[in-house]
Write a protein that holds these residues in place. Structure first.
Motif, PDB file in Angstrom:
ATOM      1  N   ASN A   1       0.819  -1.214   0.000  1.00  0.00           N
ATOM      2  CA  ASN A   1       0.000   0.000   0.000  1.00  0.00           C
ATOM      3  C   ASN A   1       0.854   1.266   0.000  1.00  0.00           C
ATOM      4  OD1 ASN A   1      -2.521  -1.341   0.091  1.00  0.00           O
ATOM      5  ND2 ASN A   1      -2.306  -1.642   2.299  1.00  0.00           N
ATOM      6  N   ASP A   2       2.156   1.100   0.029  1.00  0.00           N
ATOM      7  CA  ASP A   2       3.087   2.229  -0.028  1.00  0.00           C
ATOM      8  C   ASP A   2       3.151   2.694  -1.486  1.00  0.00           C
ATOM      9  OD1 ASP A   2       5.204   3.992   0.025  1.00  0.00           O
ATOM     10  OD2 ASP A   2       6.677   2.560   0.795  1.00  0.00           O
ATOM     11  N   ARG A   3       2.272   3.647  -1.836  1.00  0.00           N
ATOM     12  CA  ARG A   3       2.060   4.018  -3.225  1.00  0.00           C
ATOM     13  C   ARG A   3       2.404   5.482  -3.484  1.00  0.00           C
ATOM     14  NH1 ARG A   3      -1.491   0.158  -5.577  1.00  0.00           N
ATOM     15  NH2 ARG A   3      -1.036   1.233  -7.547  1.00  0.00           N
ATOM     16  N   VAL A   4       2.539   5.806  -4.753  1.00  0.00           N
ATOM     17  CA  VAL A   4       2.885   7.161  -5.177  1.00  0.00           C
ATOM     18  C   VAL A   4       1.882   8.183  -4.670  1.00  0.00           C
ATOM     19  CG1 VAL A   4       3.077   8.666  -7.198  1.00  0.00           C
ATOM     20  CG2 VAL A   4       4.202   6.443  -7.208  1.00  0.00           C
ATOM     21  N   GLU A   5       0.624   7.823  -4.625  1.00  0.00           N
ATOM     22  CA  GLU A   5      -0.424   8.771  -4.248  1.00  0.00           C
ATOM     23  C   GLU A   5      -0.245   9.303  -2.825  1.00  0.00           C
ATOM     24  OE1 GLU A   5      -3.710   5.385  -2.916  1.00  0.00           O
ATOM     25  OE2 GLU A   5      -3.859   6.388  -4.866  1.00  0.00           O
ATOM     26  N   ASP A   6       0.527   8.612  -1.997  1.00  0.00           N
ATOM     27  CA  ASP A   6       0.723   9.049  -0.616  1.00  0.00           C
ATOM     28  C   ASP A   6       1.991   9.879  -0.416  1.00  0.00           C
ATOM     29  OD1 ASP A   6      -1.584   7.735   0.282  1.00  0.00           O
ATOM     30  OD2 ASP A   6      -0.507   5.833   0.411  1.00  0.00           O
ATOM     31  N   ILE A   7       2.735  10.117  -1.482  1.00  0.00           N
ATOM     32  CA  ILE A   7       3.988  10.874  -1.364  1.00  0.00           C
ATOM     33  C   ILE A   7       3.701  12.373  -1.399  1.00  0.00           C
ATOM     34  CG2 ILE A   7       6.260  11.302  -2.362  1.00  0.00           C
ATOM     35  CD1 ILE A   7       5.840   8.479  -1.190  1.00  0.00           C
TER      36      ILE A   7
END
Length: 462
Positions: free
Chosen positions: A280-286
């Motif tokens: 779930n460590d995805r680009v959208e959370d950066i």
């Protein structure tokens, strides 16, 4: 990282702009768009040209991360002034090491690093963010001549025991059997630099950790980073952690008596990604603006400590010529669109005969620097009026439209921020549609030319 408890460098420029290589100017070259693209590619959420074909990095797990390693190596090999190699340390593990030799003190080494392996799929924050930052710092500083040597290192097998960094540090420190211990003066490790959970503008927003221990001159690195924070403008709030964590690659340099720190998001204030070590460590959370600030900080540190040599690779543009800012050196002008030298153009000034993107390499004999690419329009034409050419929508998400009311043939070239032509066509159509779906988000320039008129339009691809 921490355990659960813890081709020519080019930047598109406009008429009248001249580039000066101060520390602040180099910080300004850090591109949020570049960071976004590389994190997306490394985490497998965007394809890229790797080994000559469009491919997707579906894994960075140590047992299946060769494609990621190839991508990183190719990105570094495309830069000037770097010697790039794989460092194999066991049957599967390999580091990627890029070395930029110092001109005055080649034995004095400043090292910036990140690990590229992961524990599962995606893992955008851990640690595609750190890798993207190292690649961006290399893109900017590799165009500069420096007094001291810079090493850009990407480690493998961090997630299963810090193996890649451990191997490099042990090799560097080995002074047996006639070997000389490498004079590594500082190691800055970037591990998980993309998550900031605070709402923008709230107290404590943009906290980040500097993990340090009283080993060698590690505290001195911390002090230099704080001095840079106080010298230039940053949207950051440092948290100094001493004694800092040993759960990332910098600690392997501590083990060998080298000076090192970790720069990363604030585990000390419990502000790390909630999706640590999961898919779930995805680009959208950066938080890419936060990541940009941290990349600027380390860029400034590396530029300061490596010692920029006083060779100006800037260009000044007038209405009919380009002029290298540096005098009394050797010159070679380049066509950025074809990535080739322009035969016979070895003077300080250059008058292009056609529209295009141009750069100059300046050399003082021991040191050569390539300028940024300049987009030049031959000014024997006037600009289109708003009633003749319209470019819309802007920003654009997928289809860019050009309304050609000139009733004549026009040439359309779409350049990315580096000056590279990514789309080109010639047409007499009244309504032109260009599909941008395959292009990365960022700034682009639409250059439209006819026999007697020419205009450039800046657009943003979302």
């Amino acid at each position: 990282m921490k355990s659960a408890c813890l081709s020519i460098l080019c930047v598109f420029t406009v008429i009248g702009f001249s580039y000066a290589q101060s520390i602040e100017d180099l910080m300004g070259e850090v591109s949020t768009g570049n960071l976004q693209t590389k994190v997306a590619v490394l985490s497998g959420e965007q394809s890229a040209n790797i080994n000559g074909t469009m491919q997707t990095i579906t894994s960075r797990v140590h047992s299946n991360n060769d494609l990621a390693a190839d991508y990183i190596k190719e990105q570094l090999e495309a830069l000037s002034n770097l010697s790039v190699e794989f460092q194999n340390f066991n049957t599967t593990g390999k580091n990627i090491i890029a070395t930029q030799i110092g001109q005055t003190n080649p034995e004095d080494i400043y090292l910036v690093c990140a690990h590229y392996d992961s524990v599962t799929t995606y893992c955008a924050d851990d640690n595609a963010t750190g890798v993207a930052a190292v690649l961006e710092i290399a893109r900017i500083l590799s165009s500069q001549c420096t007094d001291n040597t810079i090493v850009y290192a990407l480690w493998d097998e961090e997630e299963i025991g810090l193996r890649g960094a451990n191997y490099y540090a042990e090799q560097a420190a080995d002074d047996t059997n006639g070997n000389t211990r490498d004079n590594i003066l500082a190691v800055v490790n970037m591990d998980m630099i993309g998550y900031d959970g605070d709402a923008p503008g709230t107290a404590g927003d943009n906290d980040f950790d500097i993990d340090v221990r009283n080993i060698a001159n590690s505290v001195g690195i911390k002090d230099d980073l704080l001095a840079i924070l106080n010298t230039y403008t940053f949207d950051l709030n440092e948290i100094v952690v001493n004694p800092g964590t040993t759960a990332s690659d910098h600690s392997r340099f501590w083990n060998q008596g080298y000076s090192a720190v970790l720069v990363g998001e604030s585990w000390e204030t419990n502000d790390e990604t909630p999706d640590y070590h999961t898919s779930n460590d995805r680009v959208e959370d950066i938080d890419f603006q936060y990541m940009t600030e941290l990349t600027k900080l380390v860029t400034a540190y590396m530029a300061t400590k490596s010692g920029l040599i006083n060779l100006d690779n800037g260009i000044t543009q007038s209405s009919n010529m380009l002029s290298a800012n540096q005098s009394s050196v050797s010159y070679q002008w380049f066509n950025c669109d074809t990535n080739s030298e322009i035969t016979g153009e070895t003077n300080q000034t250059f008058t292009p005969l056609s529209n295009g993107n141009y750069a100059v390499e300046v050399s003082n004999g021991s040191c050569s620097e390539m300028s940024m690419c300049i987009n030049f329009s031959v000014l024997n034409t006037e600009e289109f009026s708003t009633n003749e050419i319209k470019v819309f929508p802007n920003p654009v998400t997928s289809i860019l439209k050009i309304e050609n009311l000139t009733q004549s043939k026009i040439n359309v070239v779409l350049n990315d921020i580096s000056g590279k032509a990514v789309k080109e066509l010639t047409t007499e159509k009244e309504l032109i549609e260009i599909n941008l779906n395959t292009l990365s988000p960022g700034v682009y320039f639409v250059n439209i030319n006819a026999d007697t008129k020419s205009s450039t339009f800046k657009i943003v691809k979302e």
